[in-house]
Design a protein around this motif. Sequence first.
Motif, PDB file in Angstrom:
ATOM      1  N   ALA A  52      76.619 -47.401 -46.811  1.00  0.00           N
ATOM      2  CA  ALA A  52      77.630 -48.096 -46.016  1.00  0.00           C
ATOM      3  C   ALA A  52      78.555 -47.120 -45.294  1.00  0.00           C
ATOM      4  O   ALA A  52      78.874 -47.314 -44.114  1.00  0.00           O
ATOM      5  N   ASP A  53      78.976 -46.066 -45.977  1.00  0.00           N
ATOM      6  CA  ASP A  53      79.867 -45.092 -45.344  1.00  0.00           C
ATOM      7  C   ASP A  53      79.207 -44.435 -44.132  1.00  0.00           C
ATOM      8  O   ASP A  53      79.841 -44.251 -43.092  1.00  0.00           O
ATOM      9  N   GLN A  54      77.941 -44.110 -44.256  1.00  0.00           N
ATOM     10  CA  GLN A  54      77.228 -43.498 -43.133  1.00  0.00           C
ATOM     11  C   GLN A  54      77.115 -44.474 -41.961  1.00  0.00           C
ATOM     12  O   GLN A  54      77.253 -44.076 -40.807  1.00  0.00           O
ATOM     13  N   LEU A  55      76.857 -45.747 -42.253  1.00  0.00           N
ATOM     14  CA  LEU A  55      76.764 -46.738 -41.185  1.00  0.00           C
ATOM     15  C   LEU A  55      78.085 -46.900 -40.450  1.00  0.00           C
ATOM     16  O   LEU A  55      78.106 -46.997 -39.219  1.00  0.00           O
ATOM     17  N   VAL A  56      79.186 -46.917 -41.185  1.00  0.00           N
ATOM     18  CA  VAL A  56      80.499 -47.033 -40.547  1.00  0.00           C
ATOM     19  C   VAL A  56      80.757 -45.815 -39.668  1.00  0.00           C
ATOM     20  O   VAL A  56      81.214 -45.942 -38.526  1.00  0.00           O
ATOM     21  N   ARG A  57      80.446 -44.632 -40.173  1.00  0.00           N
ATOM     22  CA  ARG A  57      80.619 -43.425 -39.346  1.00  0.00           C
ATOM     23  C   ARG A  57      79.762 -43.480 -38.084  1.00  0.00           C
ATOM     24  O   ARG A  57      80.201 -43.115 -36.990  1.00  0.00           O
ATOM     25  N   MET A  58      78.519 -43.933 -38.223  1.00  0.00           N
ATOM     26  CA  MET A  58      77.633 -44.053 -37.052  1.00  0.00           C
ATOM     27  C   MET A  58      78.206 -45.034 -36.032  1.00  0.00           C
ATOM     28  O   MET A  58      78.168 -44.779 -34.821  1.00  0.00           O
ATOM     29  N   LEU A  59      78.725 -46.141 -36.516  1.00  0.00           N
ATOM     30  CA  LEU A  59      79.308 -47.151 -35.631  1.00  0.00           C
ATOM     31  C   LEU A  59      80.499 -46.574 -34.871  1.00  0.00           C
ATOM     32  O   LEU A  59      80.596 -46.718 -33.649  1.00  0.00           O
ATOM     33  N   ILE A  60      81.385 -45.910 -35.578  1.00  0.00           N
ATOM     34  CA  ILE A  60      82.568 -45.326 -34.932  1.00  0.00           C
ATOM     35  C   ILE A  60      82.159 -44.262 -33.923  1.00  0.00           C
ATOM     36  O   ILE A  60      82.688 -44.224 -32.805  1.00  0.00           O
ATOM     37  N   GLU A  61      81.220 -43.419 -34.296  1.00  0.00           N
ATOM     38  CA  GLU A  61      80.733 -42.399 -33.362  1.00  0.00           C
ATOM     39  C   GLU A  61      80.173 -43.021 -32.083  1.00  0.00           C
ATOM     40  O   GLU A  61      80.307 -42.474 -31.006  1.00  0.00           O
ATOM     41  N   SER A  62      79.534 -44.164 -32.211  1.00  0.00           N
ATOM     42  CA  SER A  62      78.892 -44.782 -31.048  1.00  0.00           C
ATOM     43  C   SER A  62      79.884 -45.358 -30.048  1.00  0.00           C
ATOM     44  O   SER A  62      79.513 -45.625 -28.913  1.00  0.00           O
ATOM     45  N   ILE A  63      81.140 -45.533 -30.453  1.00  0.00           N
ATOM     46  CA  ILE A  63      82.113 -46.088 -29.501  1.00  0.00           C
ATOM     47  C   ILE A  63      83.226 -45.126 -29.137  1.00  0.00           C
ATOM     48  O   ILE A  63      84.170 -45.493 -28.485  1.00  0.00           O
ATOM     49  N   ARG A  64      83.099 -43.891 -29.521  1.00  0.00           N
ATOM     50  CA  ARG A  64      84.119 -42.916 -29.137  1.00  0.00           C
ATOM     51  C   ARG A  64      84.169 -42.804 -27.619  1.00  0.00           C
ATOM     52  O   ARG A  64      83.148 -42.863 -26.942  1.00  0.00           O
ATOM     53  N   PRO A  65      85.376 -42.612 -27.078  1.00  0.00           N
ATOM     54  CA  PRO A  65      85.502 -42.529 -25.615  1.00  0.00           C
ATOM     55  C   PRO A  65      84.832 -41.282 -25.070  1.00  0.00           C
ATOM     56  O   PRO A  65      84.781 -40.252 -25.727  1.00  0.00           O
ATOM     57  N   ARG A  66      84.316 -41.420 -23.888  1.00  0.00           N
ATOM     58  CA  ARG A  66      83.734 -40.274 -23.198  1.00  0.00           C
ATOM     59  C   ARG A  66      84.778 -39.741 -22.221  1.00  0.00           C
ATOM     60  O   ARG A  66      85.627 -40.468 -21.753  1.00  0.00           O
ATOM     61  N   THR A  67      84.686 -38.476 -21.921  1.00  0.00           N
ATOM     62  CA  THR A  67      85.624 -37.892 -20.978  1.00  0.00           C
ATOM     63  C   THR A  67      85.358 -38.416 -19.585  1.00  0.00           C
ATOM     64  O   THR A  67      84.246 -38.847 -19.269  1.00  0.00           O
ATOM     65  N   GLY A  68      86.389 -38.419 -18.753  1.00  0.00           N
ATOM     66  CA  GLY A  68      86.212 -38.853 -17.372  1.00  0.00           C
ATOM     67  C   GLY A  68      86.552 -40.303 -17.146  1.00  0.00           C
ATOM     68  O   GLY A  68      85.955 -40.966 -16.326  1.00  0.00           O
ATOM     69  N   GLY A  69      87.515 -40.829 -17.889  1.00  0.00           N
ATOM     70  CA  GLY A  69      87.937 -42.215 -17.656  1.00  0.00           C
ATOM     71  C   GLY A  69      87.357 -43.174 -18.656  1.00  0.00           C
ATOM     72  O   GLY A  69      86.707 -42.788 -19.605  1.00  0.00           O
ATOM     73  N   ASP A  70      87.585 -44.446 -18.401  1.00  0.00           N
ATOM     74  CA  ASP A  70      87.142 -45.502 -19.317  1.00  0.00           C
ATOM     75  C   ASP A  70      85.675 -45.819 -19.045  1.00  0.00           C
ATOM     76  O   ASP A  70      85.341 -46.576 -18.148  1.00  0.00           O
ATOM     77  N   ALA A  71      84.812 -45.212 -19.847  1.00  0.00           N
ATOM     78  CA  ALA A  71      83.370 -45.425 -19.697  1.00  0.00           C
ATOM     79  C   ALA A  71      82.948 -46.764 -20.302  1.00  0.00           C
ATOM     80  O   ALA A  71      81.785 -47.084 -20.323  1.00  0.00           O
ATOM     81  N   ARG A  72      83.908 -47.523 -20.797  1.00  0.00           N
ATOM     82  CA  ARG A  72      83.604 -48.755 -21.510  1.00  0.00           C
ATOM     83  C   ARG A  72      83.896 -50.000 -20.652  1.00  0.00           C
ATOM     84  O   ARG A  72      83.950 -51.084 -21.162  1.00  0.00           O
TER      85      ARG A  72
END
Length: 75
Positions: A52-72
């Motif tokens: 479960a801890d690894q899945l939560v980390r993977m989820l958070i990593e997948s939504i981290r902002p990218r540089t160069g504005g709001d990529a979301r």
Amino acid sequence: MFGRPVGDPVVADVVGRPSAPRYAALLMSSAHGIAGMEHTGHLTKDSRQVDADQLVRMLIESIRPRTGGDARASP
């Protein structure tokens, strides 16, 4: 039981205010599913090669902002 924070402030800080409700829903529904699978024994490191801890980390990593504005921004 739980109240929604006004404007999803933590999520908005990461993905931007316009995208915050969608990403907050993604985080909450994913956390709920992960907790449910772990509680019922359907998420074991032997069967899924992840906990479960690894899945939560993977989820958070997948939504981290990218540089160069709001990529979301919405498509």
